[in-house]
Design an enzyme around this catalytic site. Structure first.
Site, short mmCIF file in Angstrom:
data_model
loop_
_atom_site.label_atom_id
_atom_site.label_comp_id
_atom_site.label_asym_id
_atom_site.label_seq_id
_atom_site.Cartn_x
_atom_site.Cartn_y
_atom_site.Cartn_z
N ASP A 480 -8.23 20.39 32.48
CA ASP A 480 -7.33 19.24 32.27
C ASP A 480 -5.95 19.55 32.86
OD1 ASP A 480 -6.51 16.79 31.35
OD2 ASP A 480 -7.11 17.14 29.28
N ASP A 550 -9.35 8.17 30.33
CA ASP A 550 -9.36 8.33 28.87
C ASP A 550 -9.84 7.05 28.20
OD1 ASP A 550 -8.66 10.92 28.64
OD2 ASP A 550 -6.54 10.57 28.28
C1 GLA Z 1 -6.36 14.54 27.96
C2 GLA Z 1 -7.80 14.30 28.38
C3 GLA Z 1 -8.63 14.00 27.15
C4 GLA Z 1 -8.53 15.14 26.17
C5 GLA Z 1 -7.08 15.41 25.82
C6 GLA Z 1 -6.93 16.67 25.00
O1 GLA Z 1 -5.77 13.37 27.51
O2 GLA Z 1 -7.87 13.28 29.31
O3 GLA Z 1 -9.97 13.78 27.52
O4 GLA Z 1 -9.12 16.28 26.73
O5 GLA Z 1 -6.29 15.56 26.99
O6 GLA Z 1 -5.63 16.94 24.70
#
Ligand code: GLA
Length: 753
Positions: A480, A550
């Site tokens: 990420d 997301d």
């Molecule tokens: C980001 C990612 C999510 C999750 C969060 C965790 O927003 O896109 O899928 O992994 O971080 O903090």
């Protein structure tokens, strides 16, 4: 496929069965573009495509009585300062302050295959016979600098991949202030510009507008990524082109950092396309003997509309951009705990989720954020890549083995480029963050960007995370990256080197990816950036799948996945079934629809299956069975077709068709239900018109309607021509049974026995 140089006319012709690209050396030694489009047969001389005209106010760049004017020339790599007042492809500041250059033809080389651009990501060949590469060397005598323009044409794809390289030999330093990867000039402006724009949770919406005189551009200045706002992709399509017919030119930039994609239409109706690293805040000093390599631009030509363009990108990126073991494999069905637990978990809770996932048929469990340091919320812990033993007493090594014993593979979330100020890493190395000393350092999600332009920082993070991986049994990593760069400044770079920081940062990210994918070749990497802010070809070179967004709401996802499919293959799109009401939109959609959207991606779940009803759990088992049966077709073998756009109407539809055209799956999604409505025809694509197919569609009531009606499957036989030209008649009743609003239908089409 061939790359031909015609000595007499001094022209290059790159062509294969589908595309031609023609350039010539002009009277002043500079290069000009003569034609780019559908393949035309080779000739000795295409000089007639050179258009030259003296117009008022234009300066002439060859001795009298010449009339060659740069403002009216389709330059191959345009420069500013000698009569062309449009945006240039390069800008080089010299020690005397001048920016005037004159790159003239000095020679060329034609080779089989395609040279690697490493450490930069790029498409590649496996056999030399797959492509030919032309490198044209242009030379500026005053600076003593070479500019090498590189073009690769593929045998089996209507693709030309381009990049530029500067090799400086002169004594005096030069500074590249603009060094684009490619520029293409068209002699008219009869185009629509298509691009993919958005923001967090609504990434890659399709935008389409008519080109007008002047500049239209998209860009990233985010520093850490290509961004959720604009994807490094642009297409020019003829106004009459559709998904399935007409001319389209695609431009895709194989890079994950700051980019600029620009069209400039002159008042003589010429269109100049420019693709490269964003010149804003970029300055690259070259001393004698140093060179600079630009990233690659992949240009696709299609004379069969947007679907064909996308299918070419899909095939090329699947087979010749992605690498490693997972390139050719269907993906494991995963369950990720993020929306199930957020930071609030312990080993018991996790194992409980895993147990239920196993029962459903899930193959891989992914532990998301919150497993390390003091990471119980997003204020702290980033940078401390050792396990939080309070939450997970057996460590990642213990947990990963327990999960494996339960019959699932284990995956882990990391965010390696970031640090919270409340972390041991920051306390030990406060000077490792990007930012200007004595100035405010903006934060996002309470985190700061580690200076990956510095090797010692990358080395340290590599050591930390590889230790965790080595000690555990890890099959998957979600990498990420959750913030854009601010106050771009490296504390250890010289003042004259600060313009290099953002590109060097990206090279640091690529370096860490290279080290980890080399040491752990069996691990499946998924890239992620607050959802889909780094969905770009640069990432796909290292990680063959990307978390698409997301936003896991099924209805929103039809838009996001539809837009993403303009460039990126289905198998690269991370897609999960999540809980309702949806955590981003608070919308409730049927569980069947959530799966019907997620099937067209990597497929997985992002919820605690323990919280589902028995009926829903049965449905999940069926979904997993379905995906196991069809993932080879959807992810590996099939060509993807967009049928109906969510940006245009109430219905969205898309389809995959196997290479042998014996099998296909089409999906139809609606937004709102319609009362007392007429039937609807779903026209398919890509089938063999002469083949007899059996069509089947489950139209029994959905779980969410709570009606325990008997199972009802619609089945009939029809020829390909009927399915494509007349379509499948769909009663709105079926959609009502599937939940009404946000309902979906899946049509299985296979060759009849
Ligand atoms: C980001 C990612 C999510 C999750 C969060 C965790 O927003 O896109 O899928 O992994 O971080 O903090």
């Amino acid at each position: 496929m061939a790359v031909i140089f015609h000595e007499n006319s001094k022209q290059f012709h790159l062509f294969n069965r589908e595309v031609s690209y023609i350039m010539g050396i002009m009277e002043n030694g500079q290069m000009e573009n003569l034609y780019y489009g559908k393949a035309i047969r080779d000739r000795e001389d295409f000089g007639r495509f050179h258009e030259e005209e003296m117009r008022s106010q234009m300066s002439v760049c060859v001795p009298e009585p010449g009339i060659l004017s740069m403002q009216y020339t389709r330059q191959e790599y345009p420069v500013y300062g000698t009569g062309d007042y449009r945006s240039p492809a390069l800008c080089i500041r010299q020690e005397n302050g001048s920016k005037i250059v004159n790159f003239v033809y000095a020679g060329h080389k034609i080779t089989e295959g395609k040279p690697s651009l490493e450490p930069l990501p790029a498409v590649y060949t496996e056999e030399d016979s797959e492509a030919q590469t032309l490198e044209i060397t242009l030379h500026d005598e005053v600076m003593d600098t070479d500019l090498i323009l590189s073009y690769t044409i593929f045998e089996d794809y209507p693709v030309i991949a381009r990049n530029a390289r500067f090799e400086h030999k002169g004594e005096e330093k030069i500074v590249l202030e603009r060094a684009m990867s490619a520029s293409v000039e068209f002699s008219d402006m009869d185009f629509d510009m298509i691009h993919l724009a958005g923001a967090w949770s609504r990434e890659r919406y399709v935008k389409d507008r008519k080109l007008e005189m002047g500049i239209q551009a998209i860009q990233s200045l985010n520093g850490t990524c290509s961004g959720a706002e604009h994807n490094p992709f642009m297409a020019l399509k003829r106004p009459d082109a559709t998904e399935n017919a007409g001319e389209v030119y695609g431009f895709s930039f194989v890079y994950s950092g700051n980019f600029l994609m620009q069209t400039e239409v002159s008042t003589f109706d010429m269109t100049r396309v420019m693709v490269g690293i964003n010149p804003e805040d970029f300055a690259w000093e070259l001393k004698k003997g140093e060179s600079f390599q630009t990233p690659e631009t992949v240009m696709v030509y299609s004379d069969q509309g947007l679907n064909k363009m996308s299918q070419v990108y899909h095939r090329l990126y699947r087979k010749r951009l992605m690498r490693g073991k997972w390139r050719d494999l269907a993906r494991p069905i995963l369950l990720n705990n993020w929306e199930a637990t957020y930071f609030d978990f312990n080993e018991e809770k996790i194992l409980n989720i895993v147990k239920k996932a196993k029962e459903a048929g899930v193959e891989l469990f992914v532990l998301d954020d919150g497993w390390f340091g003091a990471r119980n919320d997003d204020y702290r812990g980033l940078g401390d890549w050792y396990v939080n033993l309070e939450k997970l007493p057996g460590g990642i090594s213990g947990l990963s083995r327990k999960v494996e014993e339960m019959g699932l593979k284990f995956g882990l979330w990391v965010e390696l480029e970031m640090v919270n100020k409340d972390s041991d890493l920051y306390r030990a190395h406060p000077d490792w963050v990007i930012g200007v000393p004595e100035r405010f350092e903006s934060h996002a999600r309470h985190q700061h960007v580690l200076d990956f332009s510095r090797k010692e920082v990358v080395d340290y993070i590599y050591e930390m995370i590889s230790k965790v991986i080595r000690e555990s049994s890890i099959s998957y990593i979600k990498w990420d990256m959750n913030r854009y760069m601010t106050e771009p400044y490296s504390r250890t770079s010289e003042p004259s080197e600060q313009g290099k920081v953002m590109h060097k940062y990206m090279l640091g990210v690529y370096d860490l990816y290279t080290r980890l994918t080399t040491e752990f070749p069996d691990i499946l990497f998924e890239s992620c950036a607050s959802g889909g802010a780094r969905f770009d070809p640069g990432m796909l070179y290292f990680a063959p799948q990307t978390w698409t967004s997301d936003d896991t709401d099924a209805n929103e996802r039809t838009k996001i996945q539809y837009g993403t499919s303009y460039v990126y293959p289905v198998v690269s799109m991370g897609s999960h079934v999540s809980a309702v009401p949806n955590h981003q939109l608070f919308r409730t959609t049927p569980i069947e629809t959530r799966a019907a959207v997620a099937y067209f991606g990597t497929f997985g779940y992002e919820l605690d299956l323990n919280l589902l009803s028995d009926e829903e759990m049965e449905e999940v088992k069926k979904q997993i069975e379905f995906m196991k049966k069809y993932r080879e077709l959807i992810q590996v073998d099939g060509d993807f077709y967009r049928l109906l756009s969510p940006f245009e109407g109430n219905e969205t539809a898309w389809q995959v068709v196997s290479q042998d055209k014996k099998q296909s799956i089409a999906a139809l999604y609606q937004k709102l239900n319609k009362v007392n409505a007429s039937w609807f025809r779903l026209r398919l694509q890509g089938l063999d018109k002469d083949k007899l197919y059996e069509v089947s569609c489950d139209v029994s009531a959905a779980v969410c309607t709570g009606k325990k009606e008997k199972e009802e499957v619609l089945t009939y036989c029809a020829y390909g021509d009927e399915l494509m030209y007349a379509g499948i008649p769909v009663s709105r009743k079926y959609l009502t049974r599937k939940g009404g609003d946000f309902a979906a239908l899946l049509f299985l089409v296979k060759e009849a026995d």
